[in-house]
Write an enzyme that holds these catalytic residues in place. Structure first.
Site, PDB file in Angstrom:
ATOM      1  N   TYR A   1      15.402 -16.805  10.300  1.00 30.89           N
ATOM      2  CA  TYR A   1      15.198 -17.745  11.415  1.00 30.89           C
ATOM      3  C   TYR A   1      16.564 -18.310  11.767  1.00 30.89           C
ATOM      4  O   TYR A   1      16.737 -19.505  11.881  1.00 30.89           O
ATOM      5  CB  TYR A   1      14.243 -18.827  10.893  1.00 30.89           C
ATOM      6  CG  TYR A   1      13.516 -19.694  11.881  1.00 30.89           C
ATOM      7  CD1 TYR A   1      12.765 -19.155  12.919  1.00 30.89           C
ATOM      8  CD2 TYR A   1      13.532 -21.082  11.738  1.00 30.89           C
ATOM      9  CE1 TYR A   1      12.058 -19.982  13.788  1.00 30.89           C
ATOM     10  CE2 TYR A   1      12.822 -21.912  12.592  1.00 30.89           C
ATOM     11  CZ  TYR A   1      12.086 -21.342  13.621  1.00 30.89           C
ATOM     12  OH  TYR A   1      11.366 -22.161  14.482  1.00 30.89           O
TER      13      TYR A   1
ATOM     14  N   HIS B   1      16.956 -21.014  19.233  1.00 34.45           N
ATOM     15  CA  HIS B   1      15.530 -20.662  19.207  1.00 34.45           C
ATOM     16  C   HIS B   1      14.755 -21.691  18.375  1.00 34.45           C
ATOM     17  O   HIS B   1      13.725 -22.210  18.822  1.00 34.45           O
ATOM     18  CB  HIS B   1      15.355 -19.261  18.613  1.00 34.45           C
ATOM     19  CG  HIS B   1      13.924 -18.882  18.319  1.00 34.45           C
ATOM     20  ND1 HIS B   1      13.022 -18.542  19.309  1.00 34.45           N
ATOM     21  CD2 HIS B   1      13.252 -18.800  17.143  1.00 34.45           C
ATOM     22  CE1 HIS B   1      11.853 -18.261  18.742  1.00 34.45           C
ATOM     23  NE2 HIS B   1      11.954 -18.414  17.433  1.00 34.45           N
TER      24      HIS B   1
ATOM     25  N   ARG C   1       7.608 -30.743  18.540  1.00 34.41           N
ATOM     26  CA  ARG C   1       8.116 -32.060  18.102  1.00 34.41           C
ATOM     27  C   ARG C   1       9.262 -32.461  19.013  1.00 34.41           C
ATOM     28  O   ARG C   1      10.442 -32.312  18.668  1.00 34.41           O
ATOM     29  CB  ARG C   1       8.648 -31.969  16.659  1.00 34.41           C
ATOM     30  CG  ARG C   1       7.641 -31.556  15.596  1.00 34.41           C
ATOM     31  CD  ARG C   1       8.332 -31.334  14.241  1.00 34.41           C
ATOM     32  NE  ARG C   1       9.367 -30.306  14.322  1.00 34.41           N
ATOM     33  CZ  ARG C   1       9.143 -29.009  14.170  1.00 34.41           C
ATOM     34  NH1 ARG C   1       7.936 -28.569  13.903  1.00 34.41           N
ATOM     35  NH2 ARG C   1      10.132 -28.143  14.290  1.00 34.41           N
TER      36      ARG C   1
ATOM     37  N   GLU D   1      15.693  -9.588  18.021  1.00 33.59           N
ATOM     38  CA  GLU D   1      16.361  -9.798  16.744  1.00 33.59           C
ATOM     39  C   GLU D   1      17.299  -8.628  16.446  1.00 33.59           C
ATOM     40  O   GLU D   1      17.176  -7.553  17.020  1.00 33.59           O
ATOM     41  CB  GLU D   1      15.329  -9.896  15.602  1.00 33.59           C
ATOM     42  CG  GLU D   1      14.275 -10.962  15.817  1.00 33.59           C
ATOM     43  CD  GLU D   1      13.486 -11.329  14.566  1.00 33.59           C
ATOM     44  OE1 GLU D   1      13.916 -10.946  13.460  1.00 33.59           O
ATOM     45  OE2 GLU D   1      12.449 -11.999  14.710  1.00 33.59           O
TER      46      GLU D   1
ATOM     47  N   TYR E   1      -0.902 -20.792  11.206  1.00 34.75           N
ATOM     48  CA  TYR E   1       0.346 -20.819  10.426  1.00 34.75           C
ATOM     49  C   TYR E   1       0.475 -21.980   9.449  1.00 34.75           C
ATOM     50  O   TYR E   1       1.371 -21.958   8.586  1.00 34.75           O
ATOM     51  CB  TYR E   1       1.561 -20.747  11.352  1.00 34.75           C
ATOM     52  CG  TYR E   1       2.102 -22.077  11.804  1.00 34.75           C
ATOM     53  CD1 TYR E   1       1.440 -22.825  12.744  1.00 34.75           C
ATOM     54  CD2 TYR E   1       3.286 -22.578  11.271  1.00 34.75           C
ATOM     55  CE1 TYR E   1       1.941 -24.045  13.158  1.00 34.75           C
ATOM     56  CE2 TYR E   1       3.785 -23.803  11.679  1.00 34.75           C
ATOM     57  CZ  TYR E   1       3.114 -24.532  12.628  1.00 34.75           C
ATOM     58  OH  TYR E   1       3.599 -25.742  13.024  1.00 34.75           O
TER      59      TYR E   1
ATOM     60  N   THR F   1      14.836 -14.740  15.945  1.00 32.15           N
ATOM     61  CA  THR F   1      15.067 -14.628  17.382  1.00 32.15           C
ATOM     62  C   THR F   1      16.440 -15.168  17.749  1.00 32.15           C
ATOM     63  O   THR F   1      16.761 -16.316  17.446  1.00 32.15           O
ATOM     64  CB  THR F   1      13.986 -15.395  18.149  1.00 32.15           C
ATOM     65  OG1 THR F   1      12.719 -14.980  17.656  1.00 32.15           O
ATOM     66  CG2 THR F   1      14.072 -15.120  19.631  1.00 32.15           C
TER      67      THR F   1
END
Lengths: 440, 440
Positions: free
Chosen positions: A139, A144, A153, A211, A254, A370
């Site tokens: 990540y 991203h 958030r 990616e 998730y 990403t």
């Protein structure tokens, strides 16, 4: 990784198409892939892309003249096994690259023998370049992570661990497919915010993720971490990678253990592995936003700070079914640079992944996460380009897309350019969406 | 799965130890494992546990007399390959079981030929029973999910998706090890709640998790979900599984993509696969707390509701280094039943995992998730038994444990008992903690 004679931009090949300025595969690249002649069903062979041709390494093993020290590597390649060569130390890998470069250079005494080992790329099919072991998705794209975090958030988009921990999670290997494999829209369980209960049906928010894929070479033993300074020796090469994502399934499933079915229905890998040796001229400083935290010592080294990143330009192209029917070409919907997107280097990912003792094996795949640039048009997913689907993008033919539709073909491209060097490319990483299976 | 002649409790074996009431491996069990004679370094062989012996299937292929229809299965097994047999449909697997059962039954004409194919279990080493593909860890233990959730969210321990989605995530295959392999305490990044910055060092909250492992047999193609009614045909067998967990690393790293290094330093699998055929008498109704939601149709069937669960009794035993030095045996620190712990059946996990099109392959492993019973002494982890480390358990010799110490040996055991049937067992799933590597 150092720049050597194989990177000399003056080198020309007796394979004429390799000297074309537009090719992804000049003599300075020499990526590996697994191919077979279309329609033959023959066993997969290892080849090296050169211009619009492939050098068939099984035939080249038989007809060429090679240094005796390369015999065991060439035996493995001739048997269709790239993993054994990936597992080797950097020295033998550089020797193989040097031998291939010399054999394909204009004036080589091997030209006559190797000409009959070429196969036109137009007549082959390609699969994933090696046997893939475990797959880990990172990540590293901080823009991203920030953009996606902001959707959930608004006041606190980046979680407190992001600048300290190279966030990653394990992914699904079995469903990693080669470029060109159709991508079936997944069925899945979703729940609208206002709904009392979830329901089951075709994904309505199908997305892609741009990616890079990092393929592991030399393994480490279980319980023996790889130090940051040794980490580059364990990287074999780089591909393009599309981590297709079902956003509506993802948001419901998730918590608390991470993405699962929203990611494991398919991931697309580009077929040619561009080696770390080929990428030597295209390393770049680690670029982090001003004020970022410094990495902990186990993740820090001068080499990774100064040249750990990869200067790869990434582009995303879309062709809808209507465009295809009208003969209209794909349109570019975003572009950016990996080194402007990634908060962590590949070496930092290797050091972190093994820091607790986890063992890596040749053929393991890391996804970068990403790679969205800082600009709005540099986003590597529709989730970001359309702000969670609220602002669909408009295509030249008037169609709009909030998320992917059946019949859409999505294609990633990657290139490396630097003054004084030959441009090299990654080939294509493409997939077309097909309808979900019927369900009751 | 149906009960047949191989489950007859009156069956006795000419291998005398198989008739011992205390053995895990009576004639009615016949689990598969991969073994070799200690110290030989010979290639791994497939064997069947029978009493305190192993029937070496390579030798048995050569010396025994077998139905011609089993030739290809026995060829694979003789070559050390269990995966090919796992991938077969249930019919051939049942035929293999019937043939092995007959050959080992008292009075079999094969006794003389097969006696020389037995190897004492005391003289062998065992590895994981097959080539493991992708590994997925589920979270089916509702009492575990509730207890752990309560540590983080006292008022809302179970997340809203729990009763709808069989929560799972992908795990690391390369670090799955056989019972007996030492477990090195991981180094890792952690952050105390009051600390300004994280630090890197040995895990301070090392834990275990009691799970069952479900090994996949027959594969499905990518894009083709397995319906709930067909799901049992894709399960090959069951093992014990310990998902070692670094709780301090986990709590810092897991947002937003789930556990990663906190789990991937090692997982221990028991060496014998107890087949679904052997487990046929020990299936049980799915037990869910009163008021639970009903599953969506793709996860529901009468068969899975009425007999989808597994009636396995699970026990956890601990022996510290001090106990070992004093000659004191391991003590049992918890026990419970899988069918009182799991909110989802193995068939529901198969149906869910493939519902979006993900392809399963022979040798893929599903972890059940921690199987804690409803009672406080039935918890399947120290995190629960000690309420997050706040209430250490006291051992008979006066030692206490909040989490695992170096030198601790943790052992799982599993058994199936039912009136009118022979008791069967899973053997051991054990590991001893060793110190972290040095770090700077």
């Amino acid at each position: 990784m150092s720049i050597d004679a194989t990177h000399d931009p003056a080198l020309r090949s007796w394979v004429a198409s390799a000297n074309d300025a537009a090719t992804d595969f000049p003599l300075q690249n020499l990526p590996f892939g697994r191919f077979r002649r279309c329609g033959t069903g023959e066993p997969w062979r290892i080849g090296v892309a050169i211009g619009d041709q492939v050098l068939d390494l099984r035939a080249a093993r038989e007809h060429g003249a090679w240094p005796p020290a390369l015999a065991s590597a060439l035996d493995a390649l001739a048997a269709g096994d790239l993993n054994t060569v990936m597992a080797a130390a950097p020295g033998p890998r550089r020797a193989l690259r040097a031998a291939l470069s010399q054999a394909l250079t204009t004036g080589s005494s091997q030209q006559q023998a190797l000409e009959r080992c070429l196969v036109p790329q137009s007549g082959i099919e390609l699969t994933v370049p090696c046997a893939i072991g475990d797959y880990t998705d990172f990540y590293t794209g901080i823009h991203h992570a920030t953009s996606v975090g902001r959707l959930f958030r608004p006041d606190n988009p980046l979680l407190p661990n992001y600048q300290w921990v190279p966030i990653g999670y394990h992914g699904r290997s079995s469903s990693i497919v080669a470029s060109g494999t159709p991508i079936r829209r997944p069925l899945g369980q979703t729940k609208a915010a206002e709904a009392q209960r979830p329901s089951f049906g075709p994904c309505q928010r199908l997305d892609y993720e741009v990616e890079l894929g990092f393929l592991i070479g030399a393994p480490n033993a279980l319980g023996e971490p790889i130090a940051i300074d040794a980490a580059e020796d364990h990287l074999f090469g780089v591909t393009l990678f599309n981590d297709w994502s079902a956003r509506d399934i993802q948001s419901w499933e998730y918590q608390p253990l991470g993405p699962f079915l929203s990611k494991n229905f398919a991931s697309t890998l580009s077929p040619w592995v561009v080696t770390m040796e080929a990428l030597a001229p295209f390393r770049a400083p680690l670029q982090r936003p001003a004020g970022s935290e410094e990495p902990l010592p186990y993740l820090d080294s001068r080499a990774t700070r100064e040249q750990g990143a990869l200067a790869v330009r990434l582009e995303t192209w879309l062709q809808t079914a209507a465009m295809r029917a009208a003969g209209e070409p794909a349109v570019r919907i975003s572009s950016g640079r990996a080194d402007e997107a990634a908060f962590w280097t590949p070496a930092q990912l290797v050091a972190h992944h093994t820091s607790g003792g986890c063992n890596l094996q040749a053929g393991d795949l890391f996804g970068s996460g990403t790679l969205s640039g800082p600009g709005a048009d540099q986003a590597g997913s529709l989730l970001e380009l359309t702000r969670g689907g609220k602002e669909p993008i408009r295509l030249p033919n008037g169609e709009t897309r909030a998320f992917l539709a059946d019949g859409d073909t999505l294609m990633l491209r990657g290139t490396c350019e630097r003054e004084g060097f030959r441009r090299i490319g990654f080939g294509e990483c493409a997939g077309t969406i097909v309808a979900s299976p019927a369900h009751s």
